[in-house]
Design an enzyme around this catalytic site. Structure first.
Site, PDB file in Angstrom:
ATOM      1  N   ASP A   7      -4.350  -6.432  -7.848  1.00 29.60           N
ATOM      2  CA  ASP A   7      -4.474  -7.450  -6.798  1.00 29.60           C
ATOM      3  C   ASP A   7      -5.204  -8.674  -7.338  1.00 29.60           C
ATOM      4  OD1 ASP A   7      -3.253  -5.734  -4.909  1.00 29.60           O
ATOM      5  OD2 ASP A   7      -5.187  -4.823  -4.428  1.00 29.60           O
ATOM      6  N   ASP A  29     -11.058  -6.365  -3.303  1.00 28.05           N
ATOM      7  CA  ASP A  29     -10.017  -7.040  -4.087  1.00 28.05           C
ATOM      8  C   ASP A  29      -8.920  -7.590  -3.168  1.00 28.05           C
ATOM      9  OD1 ASP A  29     -11.482  -6.157  -6.230  1.00 28.05           O
ATOM     10  OD2 ASP A  29      -9.984  -4.714  -6.932  1.00 28.05           O
ATOM     11  N   HIS A  49     -10.157  -0.323  -2.618  1.00 21.34           N
ATOM     12  CA  HIS A  49     -10.300  -1.614  -3.295  1.00 21.34           C
ATOM     13  C   HIS A  49     -10.202  -2.769  -2.293  1.00 21.34           C
ATOM     14  CE1 HIS A  49      -6.041  -0.698  -3.115  1.00 21.34           C
ATOM     15  NE2 HIS A  49      -5.734  -1.940  -3.425  1.00 21.34           N
ATOM     16  N   ARG A  99      -7.957 -14.329   0.571  1.00 19.32           N
ATOM     17  CA  ARG A  99      -8.743 -15.567   0.598  1.00 19.32           C
ATOM     18  C   ARG A  99      -8.180 -16.602  -0.367  1.00 19.32           C
ATOM     19  NH1 ARG A  99     -13.070 -13.651  -1.204  1.00 19.32           N
ATOM     20  NH2 ARG A  99     -13.652 -12.654   0.736  1.00 19.32           N
ATOM     21  N   GLY A 105      -3.029  -1.783  -7.909  1.00 21.76           N
ATOM     22  CA  GLY A 105      -4.039  -2.477  -7.111  1.00 21.76           C
ATOM     23  C   GLY A 105      -5.462  -2.013  -7.368  1.00 21.76           C
ATOM     24  N   HIS A 132       0.848  -1.185   0.000  1.00 19.36           N
ATOM     25  CA  HIS A 132       0.000   0.000   0.000  1.00 19.36           C
ATOM     26  C   HIS A 132       0.886   1.239   0.000  1.00 19.36           C
ATOM     27  CE1 HIS A 132      -3.538  -2.420   1.804  1.00 19.36           C
ATOM     28  NE2 HIS A 132      -3.643  -2.329   0.495  1.00 19.36           N
ATOM     29  N   ASP A 163      -1.248  -1.537   4.802  1.00 18.48           N
ATOM     30  CA  ASP A 163      -1.392  -0.450   5.768  1.00 18.48           C
ATOM     31  C   ASP A 163      -2.659  -0.721   6.576  1.00 18.48           C
ATOM     32  OD1 ASP A 163      -1.685   1.845   7.217  1.00 18.48           O
ATOM     33  OD2 ASP A 163      -1.575   3.210   5.513  1.00 18.48           O
TER      34      ASP A 163
END
Length: 122
Positions: free
Chosen positions: A61, A91, A88, A97, A56, A9, A81
């Site tokens: 991502d 995402d 986002h 996951r 991202g 980030h 962060d």
């Protein structure tokens, strides 16, 4: 060849660059990919070869998540962060996951990134 993604980030990009500079010799042994802005900064501030995806917020991502699903990544260093909301976030959650689903090593802070890089070297 071992394939590793590097993501950070905005507030963590300097930390990732410092991490990459510290571990540049080891990272040079890997095939590296990164989200767009992070990859650009890494290319400017290290001698590492980086395959850049979109940034991202523009789908980077998810592009890296697709590589996890296709069994094309061995690990991800994603310096997040935790104190700022990300536009986002869905995402990001999907990427985290899919790493769990496919049992891909994911480091989200400096300490775990150290372990990931050392573990991949063995």
């Amino acid at each position: 060849m071992t394939r590793v993604a590097l993501i950070a980030h905005d507030e963590k990009k300097p930390d990732l660059i410092e991490f990459a500079q510290t571990h540049e010799d080891q990272l040079r042994e890997y095939e590296l990919i990164a989200t767009g802005t992070t990859g650009k900064r890494l290319q400017e501030e290290t001698d590492l070869e980086i395959e850049r995806k979109e940034s991202g917020p523009l789908g980077g991502d998810l592009m890296i998540g697709a590589e996890v699903a296709e069994d094309k990544l061995d690990g991800i260093v994603f310096l997040r962060d935790p104190l700022r909301a990300q536009p986002h976030e869905p995402d990001i959650s999907a990427l985290l996951r899919i790493c769990d689903v496919h049992d891909v090593a994911l480091a989200t802070n400096h300490s775990s990134a150290e372990f990931l890089i050392e573990g991949l070297a063995d």
